[in-house]
Design a protein around this motif. Structure first.
Motif, PDB file in Angstrom:
ATOM      1  N   ARG B 323       1.105  -1.136   0.115  1.00 22.17           N
ATOM      2  CA  ARG B 323       0.134  -0.025  -0.119  1.00 22.17           C
ATOM      3  C   ARG B 323       0.928   1.091  -0.089  1.00 22.17           C
ATOM      4  N   TYR B 324       0.821   1.911  -1.056  1.00 21.95           N
ATOM      5  CA  TYR B 324       1.648   3.318  -1.096  1.00 21.95           C
ATOM      6  C   TYR B 324       0.495   4.424  -1.393  1.00 21.95           C
ATOM      7  N   ALA B 325       0.827   5.428  -0.969  1.00 26.89           N
ATOM      8  CA  ALA B 325       0.009   6.620  -1.190  1.00 26.89           C
ATOM      9  C   ALA B 325       0.876   7.799  -1.750  1.00 26.89           C
ATOM     10  N   PHE B 326       0.089   8.743  -2.833  1.00 24.76           N
ATOM     11  CA  PHE B 326       1.017   9.859  -3.231  1.00 24.76           C
ATOM     12  C   PHE B 326      -0.157  11.270  -2.634  1.00 24.76           C
ATOM     13  N   SER B 327       0.722  12.020  -2.023  1.00 23.58           N
ATOM     14  CA  SER B 327      -0.313  12.853  -1.159  1.00 23.58           C
ATOM     15  C   SER B 327       0.434  14.442  -1.402  1.00 23.58           C
ATOM     16  N   SER B 328      -0.574  15.462  -1.587  1.00 25.32           N
ATOM     17  CA  SER B 328       0.008  16.698  -1.308  1.00 25.32           C
ATOM     18  C   SER B 328       0.745  17.128  -0.132  1.00 25.32           C
ATOM     19  N   GLU B 329       0.238  16.458   0.870  1.00 25.95           N
ATOM     20  CA  GLU B 329       1.005  16.857   2.004  1.00 25.95           C
ATOM     21  C   GLU B 329       0.995  15.620   2.903  1.00 25.95           C
ATOM     22  N   GLY B 332      -1.997  14.072   4.742  1.00 22.72           N
ATOM     23  CA  GLY B 332      -2.886  13.248   3.803  1.00 22.72           C
ATOM     24  C   GLY B 332      -2.141  11.644   4.226  1.00 22.72           C
ATOM     25  N   LEU B 333      -0.930  11.793   3.987  1.00 24.46           N
ATOM     26  CA  LEU B 333      -0.370  10.306   3.760  1.00 24.46           C
ATOM     27  C   LEU B 333      -0.314   9.758   5.363  1.00 24.46           C
ATOM     28  N   ASP B 334      -0.074  10.579   6.312  1.00 25.42           N
ATOM     29  CA  ASP B 334      -0.303   9.993   7.653  1.00 25.42           C
ATOM     30  C   ASP B 334      -1.631   9.380   7.964  1.00 25.42           C
ATOM     31  N   TYR B 335      -2.589  10.130   7.406  1.00 23.64           N
ATOM     32  CA  TYR B 335      -3.997   9.522   7.714  1.00 23.64           C
ATOM     33  C   TYR B 335      -4.105   8.337   6.907  1.00 23.64           C
ATOM     34  N   ALA B 336      -3.737   8.097   5.634  1.00 18.87           N
ATOM     35  CA  ALA B 336      -4.067   6.942   4.754  1.00 18.87           C
ATOM     36  C   ALA B 336      -3.106   5.839   5.174  1.00 18.87           C
ATOM     37  N   VAL B 337      -2.035   6.077   5.373  1.00 17.01           N
ATOM     38  CA  VAL B 337      -1.099   4.948   5.569  1.00 17.01           C
ATOM     39  C   VAL B 337      -0.245   5.296   7.026  1.00 17.01           C
ATOM     40  N   PRO B 338      -0.911   5.189   8.061  1.00 16.74           N
ATOM     41  CA  PRO B 338      -0.280   5.617   9.411  1.00 16.74           C
ATOM     42  C   PRO B 338       0.767   4.559   9.604  1.00 16.74           C
TER      43      PRO B 338
END
Lengths: 544, 376
Positions: B323-329, B332-338
């Motif tokens: 699971r990887y996420a791309f985020s502006s900030e 947002g990343l912390d929320y989705a892949v803590p």
């Protein structure tokens, strides 16, 4: 003149001339410098007889009179010697005793400057100040939606391409298959336009070349200069600096014998070959170097006898159509340098320019198109051609670009704009405007003469005597007594100054628009004008 | 400003994660709209990976016209999601008749079509429907493609998501891209809402492209029917991606060389100097000039992120294998892949292209100074 003398039709008074010489008797030292320096011999030593009346203060005393003689400056009123307003007399006067002033009404000289049935010819530009380029402003400023860039801090790449660029698909295919990819030069978008060796003095030419070499070698700015139609000095042809030179061939083919013979000895290819079919200042008319300027050196380089006028024909005599021109000339020029040098035509702006451009789109060799507008300068042309013939550059460039967009070839054939760029001193703003209208780069000659060598010519008909070889600045003269006034090194220094200043101004325009990594060719959304019809015509924004 | 969030996960996840992550970053967007791109779908669509799915918004009349049109060309509905919405939409959200997500069965005569023929035809149908909708103002079509669902609406992203009840099993997907904020430089229009999609390629962008006008002119003059629209300047990124991959046959590692080429001196020292020089010259009209952060998705389900040459926009990539996420900030990343190793978070700079491939096992970073893979 005696009051009862006969008046010839062309007898004029000082008042009838465009410029009147103001001379202060009390300041003049009678040194004679002004009369010696005047390029058109408009002033001469005057011996004035003045009646002096003595009135006695005694009631019975009788008045008496006598005559004095004094010396000073007399302005000639013969149309052939009319003052051109160059003010070189003021420049040399040790006491500021002399100054040409413009007449307060339209001159009468204009009706008499065709004696012997010869219409007026001159140098310079169209005698119409102003122009639409200065009315266009840059309105798309990066505000909060995207940050404006910093002209002093961000990296900028202000380069343009000169050469035929293949469509991306074809380009990759040819690259992979080792096919022939047309030569493309990455150059600075401000090119010194074609001013020939002959039209310009040796000092001016050398100064320009030195400046260009310095910009390239020391400052890394790939500035290029076009020779104009007049050949190229043999030593330059055989030097590595040839790569900074665009060789021009025009209908007189002057100097090309020398160039062709030098090809085997060239150590570098020239930047490009420009085929001149027309010039904005005198569309439909050929180049002209008048006999005054054809001295031994010029004659040798051009391969002609000295002391004769060198008019180039209005057209290339061997070519009758654009198709033929493209087939014959562009391809044979490519062949001469082994298909390593871009070859492109230069035409005067015209309502027929689109036909030329469309033809070039169908020829895989055409490396670009230079279009020269009505405000272009020239060393010599008939006044009527300069003032009344020609097409504005803005609409020609815009139409050409949009035409290329329509056929999807806007990246393939670069268009270069010339003619009045920097006419009112706004070189960077005019250049940026033309680039955003669709030009890949601009050519300028007159501005360079003005900024690098102090050319005095103006669009209100000051000086403009480049044609007779008496340039008071030594820019367009072949007389060593005149051109030695021009310090070669100082010209080179000014060329560098003006390019560096242009570069900074261009950045100051592009940075607020948020552009830095590529020249904003065709970025028409950035342009606005307060003239509704001009906005419609150019497809830019109407702003008030 | 707008905010972007994208996620790729081994197991299908609810699009709500993306929208909630967007909400965490709400200080960075104005909540004026939301766009959602779902791919590699779970739920019922898992079984019909090859069936083209039509996503869009239809009025009652538009829906009837759609049915007639699709019947006429031989498409049969295979599966549909019905989105029932409350009578009163939240403030700022327009009232719509139907949010349509419908999978179709190909017509029988398409059986003989090659893959590329099918792709061209699908594009053609989407454009036809879009044109019909624009004419009568009764349909808005976002995508018509296998294994892809798109949703766009004006309004606050989280409110819109709750209103449309997006937290449903049918919408779970392994690849999710979400963008918050309408493009407000131009007229409010759903066609101006990110992400943009063409033939398997999707992208969304933060920032305004200052070179939009000449790039649009260049793309329009390629004579390719799909290069149309441009209600938003950001649509050009999707089309440039499509152009470089399908027309030029270039790899994703070359994308950045097209939109933000190296300077001449760097090209001269590059292992692929010859190729890069040619690309820079012939694709000169595609140079974006930023400031933009682009997140995109390729047909093989890879996600990628690139920045403009000046790197003026925020963007971070992080996660864990699977699971990887791309985020502006980062929030947002912390929320989705803590539960990730934060020390491995990567903020791509002016030379980087970050790619998470379809295996979702690692973040690969491709620097523009590195040699390119051989051309195929």
């Amino acid at each position: 003149m005696q009051p009862n003398a006969t008046i010839a039709p062309s007898t004029l008074s000082v008042k009838d001339l465009p410029w009147q010489i103001l001379w202060h008797k009390d300041k003049c030292t009678l040194c004679g410098r002004c009369t010696a320096v005047c390029p058109v011999n408009a002033i001469e030593l005057g011996v004035f007889r003045k009646r002096r009346i003595k009135v006695s203060l005694e009631p019975q005393g009788n008045p008496s009179s006598g005559f004095d003689i004094f010396h000073g400056i007399r302005q000639k009123t013969d149309p052939a010697y009319a003052c051109v307003g160059c003010a070189t007399c003021s420049l040399v006067c040790p006491n500021d005793a002399i100054l040409p002033m413009r007449s307060d009404e339209a001159d009468k000289l204009r009706f008499h400057i065709n004696r012997g049935g010869q219409p007026r010819s001159r140098g310079g530009r169209r005698n119409v100040p102003g122009g639409i380029l200065d009315q266009i402003k840059f309105i798309r400023i990066s505000m909060l939606t995207d940050p404006a860039l910093d002209a002093g801090r961000h990296e900028f790449e202000m380069r343009t391409l000169l050469g035929r660029i293949l469509p991306p698909e074809q380009n990759l295919k040819f690259f992979n298959e080792n096919g022939w990819i047309p030569p493309v030069r990455e150059i600075y978008p401000l090119i010194i336009g074609g001013m020939s060796f002959g039209a310009l003095s040796p000092n001016m030419w050398e100064g320009l070349q030195m400046g260009v070499a310095y910009l390239n070698e020391e400052l890394g700015m790939p500035v290029r200069m076009c020779t104009g139609e007049g050949g190229c000095p043999p030593r330059l042809l055989r030097s590595p600096f040839l790569k900074y030179v665009i060789l021009q061939i025009a209908s007189g083919y002057f100097g090309w014998d020398e160039i062709i013979h030098a090809i085997p000895e060239m150590v570098e290819d020239p930047c490009a070959i420009e085929i001149k079919y027309g010039q904005g200042a005198k569309p439909g008319d050929g180049g002209l170097l008048m006999w005054h300027k054809v001295n031994k050196l010029i004659a040798a380089i051009r391969g002609v006898p000295p002391g004769i006028s060198l008019p180039s024909p209005p057209t290339h005599q061997t070519q009758y159509s654009i198709e033929e021109s493209v087939a014959k000339m562009i391809q044979s020029m490519y062949m001469a340098w082994g298909f390593r040098v871009p070859v492109y035509p230069k035409i005067s702006a015209s309502s027929t320019a689109m036909a030329v451009l469309n033809n070039l789109t169908r020829n895989p060799y055409a490396a670009g198109l230079a279009i020269d507008g009505e405000d272009g300068g020239t060393g010599a042309a008939y006044n009527v051609s300069m003032d009344h013939m020609g097409h504005p550059i803005a609409t020609n460039i815009r139409d050409g670009y949009l035409n290329l967009v329509k056929v999807g070839m806007q990246n393939e054939i670069p268009i270069f704009a010339g003619g009045g760029v920097g006419k009112n001193g706004n070189l960077a703003a005019n250049a940026a405007t033309l680039i955003m209208l669709g030009a890949s780069g601009v050519q300028t000659g007159k501005y360079i003469m003005q900024a690098a060598a102090g050319c005095l010519g103006s669009e209100t008909d000051r000086c403009n005597i480049c044609n007779i070889g008496r340039c008071p600045r030594g820019i367009t003269s072949q007389d060593p007594r005149l051109y030695r006034r021009l310090d070669v090194e100082k010209v080179a220094e000014r060329v560098v100054d003006l390019y560096l200043a242009f570069d900074m101004e261009l950045k100051k325009i592009l940075a607020p628009l948020g552009r830095s990594t590529a020249l904003p060719i065709g970025m028409s959304d950035a342009l606005g004008i307060s003239d509704y019809y001009a906005a419609q015509r150019l497809s830019i924004k109407y702003v008030v | 400003m707008c905010r972007l969030f994208a996620m790729t996960s081994e197991t299908p996840v609810s699009p709500m994660i993306a929208l909630e992550a967007m909400d965490v970053m709400r200080e960075g967007h104005d909540g004026s709209g939301v766009g959602l791109f779902l791919r590699d779908l779970g739920g019922p669509f898992e079984e019909i990976k090859n069936a083209p799915i039509l996503s869009g918004i239809f009025s009652e009349k538009g829906l009837r016209r759609l049915d007639t049109f699709m019947m006429d060309i031989g498409f049969m509905t295979k599966y549909k999601i019905t989105i029932k919405v409350p009578k009163i939409p939240p403030p700022g959200v327009p009232k719509r008749d139907t949010y349509l997500i419908r999978a179709y069965e190909y017509p029988e005569e398409w059986d003989d079509y090659s893959q590329s023929d099918r792709y061209e035809k699908l594009l053609e149908i989407r454009l036809q429907l879009r044109a019909m909708g624009e004419e009568k103002r009764d349909m808005i079509v976002f995508s018509f493609w296998p294994d892809v669902i798109m949703l766009k609406e004006i309004g606050d992203p989280l409110q819109v998501a709750n209103y449309l009840k997006l937290d449903r099993n049918e919408l779970h997907a392994r690849v999710i891209m979400a963008q918050g904020r309408q493009n407000t430089n131009y007229a409010i229009n759903l066609y101006a809402c990110h992400p943009f999609f063409i033939q398997g390629y999707a992208s969304m962008t933060n920032g305004e492209c200052t070179a939009f006008t000449p790039i649009r002119e260049f793309l329009l003059s390629r004579n390719y029917p799909g290069y149309t629209g441009y209600q938003s300047d950001s649509e050009i990124f999707t089309h440039i991606l499509h152009y470089t991959q399908t027309r030029l046959g270039l790899d994703i590692s070359a994308y950045k060389h097209i939109i933000t080429p190296l300077q001449d001196a760097a090209i001269a020292d590059h292992a692929n100097a010859g190729l890069l020089k040619q690309l820079k010259q012939s694709c000169r009209r595609l140079i974006i000039d930023g400031p933009n952060c682009v997140i995109g998705c390729l047909p093989d389900h890879s996600l990628f992120m690139v920045q403009d040459r000046k790197k003026l926009r925020p963007g971070v990539v992080g996660g864990r294998p699977g699971r990887y996420a791309f985020s502006s900030e980062v929030c947002g990343l912390d929320y989705a892949v803590p539960d990730r190793d934060k020390s491995q978070d990567f903020q791509p700079m002016h030379l980087d292209t970050v790619i998470v491939g379809p295996q979702r096992q690692e973040v690969s970073i491709c620097n523009q100074m590195q040699p390119l893979p051989p051309l195929h």
